[in-house]
Design a protein around this motif. Structure first.
Motif, PDB file in Angstrom:
ATOM      1  N   ALA A   1    -108.350  21.356  -8.055  1.00  0.00           N
ATOM      2  CA  ALA A   1    -108.391  22.919  -8.090  1.00  0.00           C
ATOM      3  C   ALA A   1    -109.515  23.141  -8.753  1.00  0.00           C
ATOM      4  O   ALA A   1    -110.644  22.642  -9.329  1.00  0.00           O
ATOM      5  N   ASP A   2    -110.223  24.607  -8.273  1.00  0.00           N
ATOM      6  CA  ASP A   2    -111.416  25.099  -8.864  1.00  0.00           C
ATOM      7  C   ASP A   2    -111.316  25.562 -10.083  1.00  0.00           C
ATOM      8  O   ASP A   2    -112.106  25.211 -11.059  1.00  0.00           O
TER       9      ASP A   2
ATOM     10  N   ARG B   1    -106.395  28.221  -8.891  1.00  0.00           N
ATOM     11  CA  ARG B   1    -107.364  28.549  -7.775  1.00  0.00           C
ATOM     12  C   ARG B   1    -107.724  27.315  -7.049  1.00  0.00           C
ATOM     13  O   ARG B   1    -108.331  26.732  -7.634  1.00  0.00           O
ATOM     14  N   GLN B   2    -107.348  27.187  -5.777  1.00  0.00           N
ATOM     15  CA  GLN B   2    -107.593  26.157  -4.755  1.00  0.00           C
ATOM     16  C   GLN B   2    -108.557  26.870  -3.696  1.00  0.00           C
ATOM     17  O   GLN B   2    -107.997  27.363  -2.790  1.00  0.00           O
TER      18      GLN B   2
ATOM     19  N   GLU C   1    -104.803  19.541 -11.482  1.00  0.00           N
ATOM     20  CA  GLU C   1    -103.880  19.319 -10.149  1.00  0.00           C
ATOM     21  C   GLU C   1    -103.180  20.333  -9.669  1.00  0.00           C
ATOM     22  O   GLU C   1    -102.558  20.975 -10.592  1.00  0.00           O
ATOM     23  N   GLY C   2    -103.334  20.923  -8.570  1.00  0.00           N
ATOM     24  CA  GLY C   2    -102.362  21.948  -8.105  1.00  0.00           C
ATOM     25  C   GLY C   2    -101.081  21.316  -7.414  1.00  0.00           C
ATOM     26  O   GLY C   2    -100.812  20.353  -7.353  1.00  0.00           O
TER      27      GLY C   2
END
Length: 108
Positions: free
Chosen positions: A2-3, A44-45, A104-105
């Motif tokens: 993820a961002d 946020r990805q 990790e999303g």
């Protein structure tokens, strides 16, 4: 990967990205230990934003303990006029500094 994410640690919320250093309330872990952060509130990805209710299912962050310490001294001074009452007390809040290793999303 993820961002960035919004995580909750010690009752406070932090916006974190991989590589960030954050200062949180003291946690019981040794320097160098990996600490899992389970309460991920938002991820946020790329162009996708996932908001949890209250947490995002399957999302997690991993942090490493960098150091423990104590904050700056705060002086508390109590005073009552005309009765010779004065009390001075200091306080230093303990903290833990964490480095965010990965976010990790959810797997979708």
């Amino acid at each position: 990967m993820a961002d960035y994410a919004v995580v909750e640690l010690g009752g406070r919320q932090y916006r974190v990205s991989p590589g960030d250093l954050i200062t949180v309330e003291r946690i019981a872990a040794n320097v160098g230990d990996e600490v899992p952060v389970e309460r991920v509130l938002m991820v946020r990805q790329g162009e996708r934003t996932i908001v949890g209710r209250p947490t995002v299912e399957g999302a997690r962050a991993t942090a490493r303990v960098v150091e423990h310490g104590r904050g700056r001294k705060v002086l508390v001074f109590k005073y009552k006029p005309k009765v010779n009452y004065r009390r001075r007390r200091g306080h230093r809040q303990p903290f833990t500094r964490l480095e965010i290793r990965s976010i990790e999303g959810p797997a979708t």
